[in-house]
Design an enzyme around this catalytic site. Structure first.
Site, PDB file in Angstrom:
ATOM      1  N   CYS A 132     -11.104  -4.744  -7.256  1.00 32.33           N
ATOM      2  CA  CYS A 132     -10.262  -4.703  -8.463  1.00 32.33           C
ATOM      3  C   CYS A 132     -11.103  -4.382  -9.683  1.00 32.33           C
ATOM      4  O   CYS A 132     -10.575  -4.014 -10.718  1.00 32.33           O
ATOM      5  CB  CYS A 132      -9.604  -6.056  -8.728  1.00 32.33           C
TER       6      CYS A 132
ATOM      7  N   LYS B 280      -4.769   4.689   6.482  1.00 32.10           N
ATOM      8  CA  LYS B 280      -5.460   3.729   7.350  1.00 32.10           C
ATOM      9  C   LYS B 280      -4.724   3.491   8.663  1.00 32.10           C
ATOM     10  O   LYS B 280      -5.267   2.897   9.580  1.00 32.10           O
ATOM     11  CB  LYS B 280      -5.619   2.396   6.613  1.00 32.10           C
TER      12      LYS B 280
ATOM     13  N   CYS C 244      -9.629 -12.589  -2.950  1.00 33.85           N
ATOM     14  CA  CYS C 244      -8.733 -11.883  -3.882  1.00 33.85           C
ATOM     15  C   CYS C 244      -7.387 -11.647  -3.196  1.00 33.85           C
ATOM     16  O   CYS C 244      -7.354 -11.173  -2.061  1.00 33.85           O
ATOM     17  CB  CYS C 244      -9.369 -10.558  -4.279  1.00 33.85           C
TER      18      CYS C 244
ATOM     19  N   LYS D 214      -2.128   1.020   3.590  1.00 36.14           N
ATOM     20  CA  LYS D 214      -2.453   2.382   3.167  1.00 36.14           C
ATOM     21  C   LYS D 214      -2.037   3.385   4.224  1.00 36.14           C
ATOM     22  O   LYS D 214      -2.304   3.199   5.405  1.00 36.14           O
ATOM     23  CB  LYS D 214      -3.968   2.498   2.990  1.00 36.14           C
TER      24      LYS D 214
ATOM     25  N   HIS E 217      -2.703   8.077  -3.917  1.00 35.03           N
ATOM     26  CA  HIS E 217      -3.232   8.833  -5.057  1.00 35.03           C
ATOM     27  C   HIS E 217      -2.388  10.094  -5.258  1.00 35.03           C
ATOM     28  O   HIS E 217      -2.068  10.486  -6.375  1.00 35.03           O
ATOM     29  CB  HIS E 217      -4.674   9.291  -4.791  1.00 35.03           C
TER      30      HIS E 217
ATOM     31  N   CYS F 200     -13.861  -9.720  -8.193  1.00 36.36           N
ATOM     32  CA  CYS F 200     -13.477  -8.869  -7.058  1.00 36.36           C
ATOM     33  C   CYS F 200     -13.935  -7.451  -7.359  1.00 36.36           C
ATOM     34  O   CYS F 200     -13.488  -6.840  -8.325  1.00 36.36           O
ATOM     35  CB  CYS F 200     -11.973  -8.886  -6.805  1.00 36.36           C
TER      36      CYS F 200
ATOM     37  N   HIS G 219      -6.144   9.545  -0.968  1.00 34.58           N
ATOM     38  CA  HIS G 219      -5.125   9.254   0.049  1.00 34.58           C
ATOM     39  C   HIS G 219      -3.728   9.548  -0.490  1.00 34.58           C
ATOM     40  O   HIS G 219      -3.569   9.947  -1.655  1.00 34.58           O
ATOM     41  CB  HIS G 219      -5.260   7.811   0.543  1.00 34.58           C
TER      42      HIS G 219
ATOM     43  N   HIS H 238      -7.170  -8.033  -2.088  1.00 36.50           N
ATOM     44  CA  HIS H 238      -8.193  -7.529  -1.171  1.00 36.50           C
ATOM     45  C   HIS H 238      -8.740  -8.641  -0.276  1.00 36.50           C
ATOM     46  O   HIS H 238      -9.916  -9.001  -0.356  1.00 36.50           O
ATOM     47  CB  HIS H 238      -9.325  -6.860  -1.961  1.00 36.50           C
TER      48      HIS H 238
HETATM   49  O1  ME8 Z   1      -7.034   1.738  -9.997  1.00 40.55           O
HETATM   50  N1  ME8 Z   1       0.863   4.173  -3.571  1.00 40.55           N
HETATM   51  O2  ME8 Z   1      -8.230   3.559  -9.214  1.00 40.55           O
HETATM   52  P1  ME8 Z   1      -7.647   3.677  -7.721  1.00 40.55           P
HETATM   53  C1  ME8 Z   1       0.990   4.638  -4.821  1.00 40.55           C
HETATM   54  N2  ME8 Z   1      -9.793   3.555 -11.259  1.00 40.55           N
HETATM   55  N3  ME8 Z   1      -0.011   4.640  -5.717  1.00 40.55           N
HETATM   56  C2  ME8 Z   1      -1.194   4.171  -5.334  1.00 40.55           C
HETATM   57  C3  ME8 Z   1      -1.416   3.675  -4.038  1.00 40.55           C
HETATM   58  C4  ME8 Z   1      -0.315   3.701  -3.128  1.00 40.55           C
HETATM   59  N4  ME8 Z   1      -0.415   3.276  -1.897  1.00 40.55           N
HETATM   60  N5  ME8 Z   1      -2.709   3.271  -3.957  1.00 40.55           N
HETATM   61  C5  ME8 Z   1      -3.266   3.510  -5.173  1.00 40.55           C
HETATM   62  C6  ME8 Z   1      -7.892   2.589 -10.121  1.00 40.55           C
HETATM   63  N6  ME8 Z   1      -2.362   4.052  -6.007  1.00 40.55           N
HETATM   64  C7  ME8 Z   1      -8.654   2.722 -11.433  1.00 40.55           C
HETATM   65  C8  ME8 Z   1      -7.709   3.278 -12.480  1.00 40.55           C
HETATM   66  S1  ME8 Z   1      -7.144   4.097 -14.957  1.00 40.55           S
HETATM   67  C9  ME8 Z   1      -7.863   3.969 -16.461  1.00 40.55           C
HETATM   68  C10 ME8 Z   1      -8.311   3.414 -13.849  1.00 40.55           C
HETATM   69  C11 ME8 Z   1      -2.566   4.434  -7.404  1.00 40.55           C
HETATM   70  O3  ME8 Z   1      -8.387   4.845  -7.148  1.00 40.55           O
HETATM   71  C12 ME8 Z   1      -3.024   3.254  -8.252  1.00 40.55           C
HETATM   72  O4  ME8 Z   1      -1.932   2.446  -8.597  1.00 40.55           O
HETATM   73  O5  ME8 Z   1      -7.702   2.385  -7.038  1.00 40.55           O
HETATM   74  C13 ME8 Z   1      -3.634   3.966  -9.432  1.00 40.55           C
HETATM   75  O6  ME8 Z   1      -2.657   4.282 -10.391  1.00 40.55           O
HETATM   76  C14 ME8 Z   1      -4.215   5.238  -8.804  1.00 40.55           C
HETATM   77  O7  ME8 Z   1      -3.618   5.359  -7.509  1.00 40.55           O
HETATM   78  C15 ME8 Z   1      -5.726   5.189  -8.673  1.00 40.55           C
HETATM   79  O8  ME8 Z   1      -6.113   4.064  -7.922  1.00 40.55           O
END
Ligand code: ME8
Length: 508
Positions: free
Chosen positions: A129, A296, A143, A293, A21, A126, A18, A146
């Protein structure tokens, strides 16, 4: 020449990519590209987090095997990053054998250091998380991050990591290395957390077979966060000595929701294992629409793919990084407001300010100098260009990407104002009708071309494709010059090439 190892969070393979990411990957890519333009040797790693409880759950929901799910999603994420021009050097997946090998080696080192012990865990887990939550963190029994998900009471024998032992060393490290956690708001958050004391954390999970076997046990797998964090080492060949070519990492780019894992648990594991700490962790903020999001949001075409298609990948990168402070959050309001500000930035800054400047300059060089780029004396615009470049470097070095983009656009605006003030058409008429010398017009056109060439380089981290086209339309050859070579290669421009409109206007 420097040396720069930059990483991003690895995304969970449990849902679609999204805009949040994308914001992170684009921002990290802009930093990587900026470093390359500075002449650094860069190693840029992104990837997927493919273990943990949520993945078999999501696979079961879709009626497929976890391996099938993660393969499919890794392909989807990668395709999006490729379409956005994210210039990663490696794509690490935690289901790869090279990763399991690194995790096993790291866990063994932590065990040898005496920082693992067996205990019993009772608490709320959770799955979103992938973390245990203390009773007093729950909001209405759920959570806090969430609230839409059930949270499960979990009781199990676990290996524990002696995190509590690292409170003082971590505080001392943060104190001695002001750049270790940035921006400052995140550092303050972590310092407060550490001052409150640390509890030991689970290092293993039992009965979660989808993971890396915990060394020396039958039915335990490595806790997914310990597994995931180790990607920063496994991607560069740990435990083989080769990993020292890139380690310590210069920059981990991650979101603010996971700073605790990166600024507490990860450095504690490394300290335990006797491995140097990364130089810096940058916790960026969140992008959202109506507090949630982006994808969403109801209605409007806000899925990532649709946003990227709206004005093309470069424009999307530019919009995200220009609109959202890299050290803060951005809520776009309603979906309609997000699209309106996207269109506005595109039309006003890219199509009008930048696109028109290029057209005007190419047209005038053709009309008045038969397409040959005159050298010409310096003008006030050259001074503005030097000022813009130094402001740009200061912002980019401080990782204030939005200000870097702004500095480039300010120069574009200066250049448009300079065209209006220096009136090349009058200078041309004076040459033709009044026998005036060529100096004034040469200076005007020459400084305009120099401003555009500098803009092409400054915007490369944001608009990699369009900046190349811009440089080529000025008559430059690939690749876009590095900052060191900018002056020489600009002086070497002989004839403008022109070409298709850089950013077709779109009044949709
Ligand atoms: O946290 N705005 O994965 P993830 C900005 N697998 N950044 C965002 C965001 C948003 N709305 N939503 C998510 C994980 N992110 C773990 C990480 S690292 C060893 C393991 C960012 O898929 C989030 O902060 O939930 C994270 O840095 C990345 O997207 C991946 O999120």
């Amino acid at each position: 020449m420097g040396h720069f190892y930059i990483t991003t969070a690895i995304d969970y393979a449990n849902g679609e990519p999204h805009a949040g990411h994308a914001f992170e990957k684009i921002g990290a890519d802009a930093i990587a590209r900026y470093r390359r333009l500075r002449g650094d040797r860069v190693h840029f790693v992104i990837g997927m987090d493919e273990h943990g409880q949520s993945i078999p759950q999501e696979a079961a929901r879709r009626g497929i095997e976890p391996a099938e799910l993660v393969d499919e999603l890794a392909g989807r994420f990668r395709a999006v990053w490729d379409s956005l021009g994210v210039s990663y050097d490696d794509f690490i997946r935690t289901t790869q054998p090279r990763h399991a090998r690194a995790v096993t080696a790291l866990v063994e080192r932590v065990r040898e250091a005496g920082d693992l012990y067996m205990g019993t865990y009772e608490g709320w887990y959770c799955v979103r998380c992938e973390a245990f939550r203390a009773e007093d963190e729950l909001v209405d029994g759920r959570c806090p991050l969430h609230p839409d998900r059930e949270i499960a009471w979990t009781e199990e024998d676990n290996w524990f990591f002696r995190l509590s032992r690292f409170r003082d060393p971590l505080l001392a490290h943060i104190e001695a290395h002001p750049d270790f956690i940035r921006p400052e708001s995140r550092r303050n958050e972590i310092v407060r957390l550490l001052e409150g004391g640390l509890e030991d954390v689970s290092a293993s999970r039992s009965r979660i077979p989808w993971g890396i076997p915990f060394p020396g046990t039958e039915d335990h797998t490595v806790y997914v966060w310990l597994d995931a964090l180790t990607n920063y080492l496994s991607a560069i060949g740990f435990p083989d000595d080769a990993y020292r070519e890139w380690w310590p990492a210069d920059l981990h780019v991650i979101g603010k929701d996971i700073t605790r894992f990166h600024c507490v648990i990860w450095p504690a594991m490394l300290l335990s294992a006797g491995i140097e700490l990364p130089r810096s962790v940058w916790g960026h903020g969140f992008v959202s629409v109506e507090g949630g999001k982006i994808s969403k949001s109801a209605g409007a075409r806000l899925e990532l793919e649709a946003l990227v298609e709206r004005h093309g990948p470069d424009a999307f990168r530019y919009f995200m990084l220009r609109e959202t402070p890299w050290d803060g959050d951005r809520d776009f309001g309603s979906p309609a407001r997000l699209l309106a500000s996207f269109d506005e930035r595109y039309n006003a800054e890219l199509a009008n300010d930048l696109g028109n400047l290029l057209n005007r300059v190419v047209a005038m060089v053709r009309k008045y100098r038969e397409g040959r780029v005159p050298a010409g004396d310096d003008t006030e615009l050259d001074e503005a260009r030097r000022g813009a470049l130094s402001g740009y470097h200061a912002s980019m070095e401080a990782l204030l990407l939005h200000r870097g983009a702004q500095a480039a656009l300010d120069l574009v605006r200066e250049a448009n104002g300079f065209v209006d003030r220096s009136r090349p058409w009058d200078l041309a008429r004076a040459e033709r009708d009044e026998g005036a010398g060529q100096g004034a017009l040469d200076a005007s056109l020459g400084s305009l071309v120099r401003a555009l060439a500098a803009t092409a380089v400054m915007l490369t981290p944001f608009l990699p494709g369009k900046s190349r086209t811009l440089w080529e339309q000025l008559g430059g050859e690939e690749p876009v010059p590095s900052f060191d070579a900018l002056e020489d290669r600009t002086a070497g421009l002989t004839g403008v090439a022109g070409g298709a409109v850089l950013f077709p206007r779109d009044d949709a």
